[in-house]
Design an enzyme around this catalytic site. Structure first.
Site, mmCIF file in Angstrom:
data_model
loop_
_atom_site.group_PDB
_atom_site.id
_atom_site.type_symbol
_atom_site.label_atom_id
_atom_site.label_comp_id
_atom_site.label_asym_id
_atom_site.label_seq_id
_atom_site.Cartn_x
_atom_site.Cartn_y
_atom_site.Cartn_z
ATOM 1 N N ARG A 90 39.223 73.953 1.304
ATOM 2 C CA ARG A 90 38.994 74.656 0.033
ATOM 3 C C ARG A 90 38.628 73.637 -1.037
ATOM 4 O O ARG A 90 37.753 73.869 -1.859
ATOM 5 C CB ARG A 90 40.238 75.472 -0.381
ATOM 6 C CG ARG A 90 40.120 76.020 -1.792
ATOM 7 C CD ARG A 90 41.090 77.149 -2.160
ATOM 8 N NE ARG A 90 42.399 77.042 -1.566
ATOM 9 C CZ ARG A 90 43.346 76.152 -1.910
ATOM 10 N NH1 ARG A 90 43.113 75.258 -2.862
ATOM 11 N NH2 ARG A 90 44.505 76.138 -1.304
ATOM 12 N N LYS A 128 19.135 84.043 -3.332
ATOM 13 C CA LYS A 128 17.744 84.391 -3.630
ATOM 14 C C LYS A 128 16.818 83.240 -3.206
ATOM 15 O O LYS A 128 16.765 82.909 -2.055
ATOM 16 C CB LYS A 128 17.609 84.768 -5.098
ATOM 17 C CG LYS A 128 18.752 85.694 -5.621
ATOM 18 C CD LYS A 128 18.787 87.063 -4.987
ATOM 19 C CE LYS A 128 20.023 87.901 -5.292
ATOM 20 N NZ LYS A 128 20.472 87.941 -6.674
ATOM 21 N N TYR A 156 21.349 90.605 -15.477
ATOM 22 C CA TYR A 156 21.522 91.076 -14.101
ATOM 23 C C TYR A 156 22.737 92.008 -14.083
ATOM 24 O O TYR A 156 23.789 91.686 -14.670
ATOM 25 C CB TYR A 156 21.752 89.863 -13.188
ATOM 26 C CG TYR A 156 22.132 90.243 -11.781
ATOM 27 C CD1 TYR A 156 21.181 90.735 -10.897
ATOM 28 C CD2 TYR A 156 23.439 90.132 -11.341
ATOM 29 C CE1 TYR A 156 21.536 91.110 -9.614
ATOM 30 C CE2 TYR A 156 23.803 90.492 -10.058
ATOM 31 C CZ TYR A 156 22.846 90.987 -9.195
ATOM 32 O OH TYR A 156 23.208 91.353 -7.928
ATOM 33 N N ASP A 216 21.184 81.161 -16.262
ATOM 34 C CA ASP A 216 21.063 81.671 -14.895
ATOM 35 C C ASP A 216 19.620 81.417 -14.465
ATOM 36 O O ASP A 216 18.691 82.063 -14.952
ATOM 37 C CB ASP A 216 21.423 83.160 -14.869
ATOM 38 C CG ASP A 216 21.355 83.756 -13.463
ATOM 39 O OD1 ASP A 216 20.597 83.219 -12.624
ATOM 40 O OD2 ASP A 216 22.046 84.762 -13.222
HETATM 41 C C1 PLP Z 1 21.673 88.274 -7.406
HETATM 42 C C2 PLP Z 1 21.857 87.708 -8.759
HETATM 43 C C3 PLP Z 1 23.133 87.323 -9.227
HETATM 44 C C4 PLP Z 1 24.407 87.549 -8.428
HETATM 45 O O1 PLP Z 1 24.433 86.772 -7.288
HETATM 46 P P1 PLP Z 1 25.169 87.200 -5.921
HETATM 47 O O2 PLP Z 1 24.837 86.086 -5.003
HETATM 48 O O3 PLP Z 1 24.599 88.538 -5.513
HETATM 49 O O4 PLP Z 1 26.637 87.310 -6.239
HETATM 50 C C5 PLP Z 1 23.217 86.754 -10.489
HETATM 51 N N1 PLP Z 1 22.124 86.585 -11.269
HETATM 52 C C6 PLP Z 1 20.896 86.962 -10.859
HETATM 53 C C7 PLP Z 1 19.730 86.747 -11.764
HETATM 54 C C8 PLP Z 1 20.716 87.532 -9.594
HETATM 55 O O5 PLP Z 1 19.493 87.911 -9.213
#
Ligand code: PLP
Length: 394
Positions: A60, A211, A113, A186
């Site tokens: 962890r 992504k 998001y 982000d």
């Molecule tokens: C998918 C996404 C998230 C969340 O991420 P997860 O891996 O699904 O928890 C946060 N910000 C953006 C812009 C996203 O596309």
């Protein structure tokens, strides 16, 4: 942080593609393995009590496969330290609890998001953290939403989802810092290849590595990269204390994805540009939304801070919601589905799918809107598919 994790050699910073392939890991001392093994181990033998090898004690706290990923993504974002998590939202929650306390306030995008908005609105708010929303493309609106002394974080996405609004990172960093707050970006939609927010003044970068970083729709993960050692210490403490870490196999998949990020992103951008050109000329398309278009309100800022404009494209159709739904359902090469950033092209109807939960609120998206995550298939096939899906009006 070691030289190796930064990808520096003799004080010189290597190129992005070189860092993507080499930063964070040296071929294994024992075997020469070029790729980090998946260290499927929870614990580590100690050479006498407290005699840790390489600092590894319990997985962890740290695991060598995760360490390799964390060093790699830190080098790509040009940050001081990287941290890998079980999901993007796990990364976000850890960051918020590391840097905020009940009674504090954060500014979030008015088109955040959905999962991020839900985290602030339903989870962090119950813990005592206040939030207000502002349009990230409007620097004055963000400044006005700040509560001096109480606002700890200004949180932005750029480009946003699904309307691809652009935030001016440099200007917003100044606004946040003037108020004694940190700027969090982000960077999921752009990826570190197209945009490095820390170099523009941001304090923390967030990724859903699910992504573009992972890039193959085969893993859920998240990451944080920070520029400041004091922030790094707080995040490291909370990562270990909250425990939402990336496992070794997931870390390995994301690290493999990052090695090809640059070539994938260039193809995503090439294909998106072809698709945008096709859609802009189509008589049944009323608007194409892409930061690479000169008429996009964020075009000038995007041109300054992004290398290219990315693989996400949104468009509105004549014929309203029925036609938008029909296009999504008739497409065949574009797979109907949520998520984004994988090698395969995806199509979705934000109003009924990713953004259904914000219907009836200020965040509602137009019913005639279609969102594409343009993949790296043959561009002609993508265009023929959209032509067919748009042509048959149902
Ligand atoms: C998918 C996404 C998230 C969340 O991420 P997860 O891996 O699904 O928890 C946060 N910000 C953006 C812009 C996203 O596309």
């Amino acid at each position: 942080m070691s030289e190796q994790q930064h990808g520096h050699e003799a004080g010189q910073k290597t190129g992005f593609e070189t860092r993507a392939i080499h930063a964070g890991y040296e071929p294994d001392a024992a075997t020469g393995a070029v790729i980090p093994p998946i260290y499927a181990t929870s614990t580590y033998k100690q050479d006498g009590v407290g005699g840790l090898r390489g600092g590894y004690e319990y997985s962890r706290s740290a695991n060598p496969t995760r360490t390799a990923l964390e060093g790699n993504i830190a080098a790509l974002e040009e940050g001081e330290r990287g941290f890998a998590f079980a999901s993007g939202l796990a990364a976000e929650d850890t960051l918020v609890r590391a840097l905020c306390r009940p009674g504090d306030h954060v500014v979030v995008p008015d088109d955040a998001y959905g999962g991020t908005y839900r985290l602030f609105d339903k989870v962090e708010k119950a813990w005592g953290l206040e939030h207000s929303s502002a349009a990230v493309s409007d620097v004055d609106a963000v400044r006005a939403a700040i509560r001096p002394g109480t606002t700890k974080l200004v949180w932005v996405e750029t480009p946003t989802n699904p309307l691809l609004n652009i935030a001016d990172i440099e200007a917003l960093a100044a606004v946040a810092h003037d108020a004694g707050a940190l700027l969090v970006v982000d960077n999921t939609f752009a990826s570190p290849y197209l945009q490095q927010p820390l170099t523009l003044g941001a304090d923390v970068v967030v990724h859903s590595t699910t992504k573009y970083c992972g890039g193959h729709s085969d893993v859920v993960g998240g990451a944080l990269v920070v520029r400041d050692l004091e922030v790094a210490d707080k995040v490291a403490f909370h990562q270990n204390s909250m425990g939402a870490v990336a496992g070794p196999f997931d870390s390995w998949l994301v690290l493999r994805g990052l090695k090809t990020l640059a070539v994938r992103m260039d193809r995503h951008c090439d294909n998106a540009e072809r698709v945008v050109e096709f859609l802009a000329a189509h008589p049944d398309v009323s608007q194409v939304i892409y930061p690479g278009l000169e008429e996009h309100p964020g075009h000038a800022v995007a041109s300054r801070q992004m290398k290219r404009y990315g693989g996400m494209v949104s468009f509105r159709v004549k014929g309203g919601e029925q036609q938008a739904l029909g296009v999504c359902e008739r497409a065949e090469v574009f797979t109907l589905g949520e998520s984004l950033g994988g090698v395969e092209s995806l199509i979705e109807h934000p109003g009924r799918m990713t953004h259904a939960s914000v219907a009836g609120t200020d965040l509602e998206v137009p019913a005639d809107l279609v969102r594409l995550s343009v993949g790296i298939e043959t561009a002609d096939d993508l265009i023929a598919d959209l032509d067919r899906a748009l042509g048959a009006r149902g």
